[in-house]
Design an enzyme around this catalytic site. Structure first.
Site, PDB file in Angstrom:
ATOM      1  N   CYS A  91       0.826  -1.216   0.000  1.00 17.68           N
ATOM      2  CA  CYS A  91       0.000   0.000   0.000  1.00 17.68           C
ATOM      3  C   CYS A  91       0.852   1.254   0.000  1.00 17.68           C
ATOM      4  O   CYS A  91       0.339   2.354  -0.158  1.00 17.68           O
ATOM      5  CB  CYS A  91      -0.953  -0.007   1.191  1.00 17.68           C
ATOM      6  SG  CYS A  91      -2.056  -1.412   1.129  1.00 17.68           S
ATOM      7  N   HIS A 334      -9.235   3.189  -2.495  1.00 17.40           N
ATOM      8  CA  HIS A 334      -7.841   2.797  -2.261  1.00 17.40           C
ATOM      9  C   HIS A 334      -7.290   2.024  -3.456  1.00 17.40           C
ATOM     10  O   HIS A 334      -7.074   0.824  -3.388  1.00 17.40           O
ATOM     11  CB  HIS A 334      -7.796   1.960  -0.978  1.00 17.40           C
ATOM     12  CG  HIS A 334      -6.426   1.531  -0.545  1.00 17.40           C
ATOM     13  ND1 HIS A 334      -5.265   2.138  -0.987  1.00 17.40           N
ATOM     14  CD2 HIS A 334      -6.048   0.553   0.311  1.00 17.40           C
ATOM     15  CE1 HIS A 334      -4.230   1.526  -0.416  1.00 17.40           C
ATOM     16  NE2 HIS A 334      -4.677   0.564   0.364  1.00 17.40           N
TER      17      HIS A 334
END
Ligand SMILES: [Zn+2]
Lengths: 389, 339, 136
Positions: A91, A334
């Site tokens: 991430c 995301h």
């Protein structure tokens, strides 16, 4: 500003930033998203920047594991013949792409560089859950992203006696911010009650505790600090950068992320700043619990007391230190590789006073943070950047 | 002499009531229940649990095993090894003899005989015989009302102070009717059951008892295990062989039929019910033959031991028919779900 | 059996772990030559038989998983008696009895199917005091 040779502080300036509206972008391919984010970044440069001035580029993208090399960026933008490097770091992919580009620019290798983060999430109907490596002995083994962070939530609730409502308040705040943020995927308000009563995805996390599955891309143009005025009168400077990894197999508690703590320590030290000096932050809220724990890991609250920042209003849009004015990942979505870059795009606008409906009052220092998981849900990577005017 | 040094039984906790199955198919009635394995269990996991218990009960480390023989008719593999998988997980040494016995439920006594022979000739000191099955019938078929899951293991070795029962006599018989059969990918239940019972089952049981009587004068046994796919078959055999009805030891009524495992589960039940010096007769059945063994009980384990066979016959967690289908991987893969 | 599965087999099927002689950290399931806790490189590792018993440090109950997994599926961070930390699926555990600190024992199950082959591993069930050891 002093410039120690072992530091990035003040050596790199952001001179352009752009992103596309995040969402379920079935009509756009990965390359089309990259292309548009790049064009938006170019168009944002106050005094203009010619594509020919870009000397190197970095692409942050996670999927697919093979094949998505820097070539994708070159094809999307026409930036052939120059070095293009693809970065993948869970991430923290987008922010690590920025970090690597910044190091090359700070080293004086390139004057101007492009950073793009992009991810095509929605072509895979199962989203991240289907992409979790479930068929791994002792590693992934059924631990999806909501499970990984849910395990933190259970441990946090148990240790600090915090209820689900303490965590859910993050979700309420970020969705309210997201309604005002034009690039957000989800622009819906939700009440505390709705968060608590939503179906569970992975107990104790419910649907509104989880970020949506979103496509997106974002781009930054950076240059050596000395050249910034050539492109804009109000550049944003990189002051600190940190990155660290950790693994749950090493031991340690499950109620914090050591990778964030270490990355933050590096970034604060480089910037010569402390958490109390940060005016606005875009921090990693892939799940509501992640933001709560990150308040503590980043030094905004003592361990176990992150929820007090929400109760006191400190982190609200109108508060003393607004966190995730963009609505965070919970609203914005995301798209892994795009996430960190989009956070930096937002903070660039905040520091320049261009953040519109979510503008924070005259921020001077801003912090960007990602906490990612990798190696089949056993390891974590934290990345922190500090920006200033 | 060869003796049973330990045993272990593992019966899954989940049960489906026959009434629940009948109800799903619009039929009424049905007493009793079947033991059902969950989605993440198979003949390896079931068998391993029973084997671990057998070793623990006998206090024999796995690296002392000279043989691991596993009998199963439901591994699902055309090529692989259940015994190799179980043996490895148990922690056997590299010189162990590993063998899988399948294709017929009689395989459980083929394994037992092979193991006993290996000990008798001095080749190995200890051997483990495991029966493990998870039988799955075509939904809606009569077989569905008896097919169950379970496993049991016995540890054989030379007679010692801890021996539970000593192997006295044995006999084999192979008749002309081969009984049930099933081709690759087919559900069980392709034969005429009455025909199989009369010309395969009863013929084989009578035949093997006759063979046994040529070696042993005994005609009455304290406990009798009659390996049968259905309780009524065992009762028919009991009558035919003029055995005392109360001598029959069977788990069929409580957990259903678990192929190779049922023979060993019932042998374990007989051990738990027996008193020292009593004699147990155990007869296997499967396509192609039967084998009979008589055991003299030495020190009966009783019902107090942990995870006794008897305690595992108790009703467990009841599951619904849809859950049963999901556990057995029987939800329709294609519209219509024709099989 | 795949090469990857084979490499892990002793750890996976027999719960064999490796303990750092410098700091006592237990490496599981992989055998490696460096210590992840004290950074000893090369580290001296001693082979140990892990106990099948441990406790739940945290858990989740997953509701939405691909079809090949049963859901809801409870997954826990488990710490074995020797300190090794791992992910464990919980089996035969009711929602009522599930809590942080629950004592569990290893339970060998089918972990997943890979091209028709069942791949096994230890899951965990509440400790019910039934005597067995995974590898002796
Ligand atoms: Zn160490």
């Amino acid at each position: 500003m002093t410039q120690p040779t072992n530091s990035l502080r003040g050596r790199v300036a952001i001179i352009g930033a752009g992103m596309i509206d995040f969402g379920e972008l079935f009509s756009m391919s990965l390359e089309e998203m990259i292309e548009q984010a790049y064009l938006n970044a170019l168009a944002s440069v106050d005094k203009g920047l010619d594509a020919g001035e870009i000397e190197a580029a970095w692409l942050g993208t996670v999927y697919p594991a093979m094949g998505n090399t820097g070539l994708v960026l070159a094809h999307a933008t026409g930036l052939f013949d120059i070095p293009v490097t693809r970065v993948e770091n869970a991430c923290a992919t987008g922010s690590d792409a920025f970090r690597n580009a910044s190091m090359a620019v700070a080293a004086g290798i390139y004057d101007v560089a492009l950073v793009v983060g992009a991810e095509k999430m929605r072509d895979e109907p199962g989203g991240l859950i289907a992409r979790s490596a479930l068929k791994k002995l002792w590693l992934g083994r059924g631990v999806t992203m909501p499970a990984y962070f849910g395990l933190r939530a259970t441990a946090y609730m148990e240790r600090y006696g915090v209820g689900r409502e303490g965590i859910a308040a993050v979700s309420v705040k970020n969705h309210a911010n997201g309604v005002k943020y034009p690039h957000a995927h989800l622009r819906i308000n939700c009440s505390l009650d709705e968060v608590l009563k939503a179906p569970y995805v992975s107990y104790p996390l419910g649907l509104y505790d989880c970020c949506p599955v979103t496509d997106g891309a974002a781009a930054l143009l950076i240059c050596r600090a000395e050249l910034a005025q050539r492109y804009t009168d109000s550049p944003v400077y990189l002051l600190g950068s940190g990155l660290a990894t950790d693994s749950f197999v090493r031991g340690g508690d499950l109620t914090s992320f050591k990778a964030t703590q270490e990355a933050a320590r590096q970034a604060y030290e480089m910037a010569g700043l402390g958490p109390e000096q940060i005016n606005v932050a875009e921090i990693h809220d892939c799940f509501s619990i992640t933001e709560l724990i990150s308040y503590e890991d980043l030094g905004f609250a003592p361990a176990g007391r992150g929820a007090e920042l929400l109760e006191a209003g400190t982190v609200m849009l109108e508060g003393e230190r607004p966190i995730n004015p963009s609505g965070g990942l919970l609203s914005k979505g995301h798209p892994l590789g795009a996430t960190g870059v989009a956070q930096l795009v937002e903070l660039y606008e905040q520091l320049r006073g261009q953040a519109g409906a979510v503008q924070v009052k005259e921020p001077q220092f801003a912090l960007q943070h990602n906490i990612g998981i990798g190696r089949w849900a056993t390891g974590s990577v934290g990345c922190v950047h500090i920006l200033g005017r | 002499m060869i003796g049973i040094q330990g045993y272990g039984v593992y019966i899954p906790r989940q049960r489906i009531k026959l009434g629940e199955i009948n109800g799903a198919w619009g039929r009424s009635g049905g007493r009793g229940e079947l033991a059902v394995a969950t989605r993440d269990e198979d003949v390896v996991t079931l068998g391993l649990k029973s084997a671990q218990q057998a070793l623990a009960a006998a206090n024999i480390p796995a690296d002392k095993l000279g043989a691991v023989y596993v009998a199963s008719v439901s591994s699902g593999y055309m090529e692989s090894t259940v015994a190799g998988q179980i043996g490895y997980a148990l922690g056997v040494a590299g010189d162990v003899s590993i063998a899988d016995f399948g294709l017929s439920t009689r395989g459980v006594t083929s394994a037992l005989r092979a193991c006993a022979d290996a000990i008798a000739c001095g080749r190995i000191e200890y051997g483990l015989v495991v029966g493990s099955d998870r039988l799955i019938a075509r939904p809606g078929s009569t077989y569905e009302l008896s097919c169950a899951a379970g496993a049991a293991a016995i540890l054989l070795g030379r007679e010692s102070t801890g021996t539970l029962a000593e192997l006295e006599e044995s006999a084999a018989y192979s008749g002309s009717c081969l009984g049930r059969y099933r081709a690759e990918g087919q559900f069980r239940g392709t034969t005429d059951e009455r025909f199989v019972m009369e010309h395969s089952y009863l013929d084989q049981l009578a035949g093997v008892v006759e063979q046994l009587s040529r070696r042993d004068e005994q005609t009455s046994w304290d406990h009798v295990v009659l390996h049968a796919p259905e309780l009524k078959w065992a009762r028919r055999a009991l009558k035919l062989l003029k055995l005392k009805p109360e001598s029959l030891v069977s788990s069929l009524g409580q957990i259903g039929y678990a192929g190779c495992a049922s023979f060993l589960i019932d042998l374990a039940l007989a051990l738990e019910q027996a008193r020292p010096d009593e004699i147990i007769l155990a007869i296997s059945y499967g396509p192609g033959g039967s084998e009979a063994f008589t055991w003299q009980v030495k020190c009966a384990p009783g019902l107090e031991r942990p995870a006794s066979a008897q305690s595992q016959l108790e009703p467990g967690e009841n599951i619904s028919y849809p859950t049963y289908l999901r556990y057995n991987g029987l939800y329709a893969q294609q519209p219509g779900g024709q099989t | 059996m795949t090469p990857e599965h084979w490499r892990l087999r002793r750890a996976n099927d027999r719960l064999i772990g490796f303990k750092c002689r410098s700091c006592g950290w237990v490496s599981f399931p992989e055998r490696r030559k460096t210590c992840k806790r004290c950074r000893a490189a090369p580290a001296q590792f001693e082979e140990i038989q892990l106990s099948p018993y441990g406790k739940v440090l945290s858990y989740v109950i997953q509701q939405r998983l691909p079809e090949e997994f049963e859901s809801p599926l409870a997954v826990a961070v488990i710490e074995l008696e020797e300190g090794a930390r791992l992910y464990g699926h919980l089996v035969e555990t009711s929602a009522e009895e599930l809590h942080v600190g629950l004592e569990v024992e290893a339970d060998y199950r089918v972990m997943y199917r890979d091209e028709g082959l069942n791949v096994y591993s230890y899951k965990f069930a509440p400790r019910r005091n039934v005597a067995h050891d995974p590898a002796d």
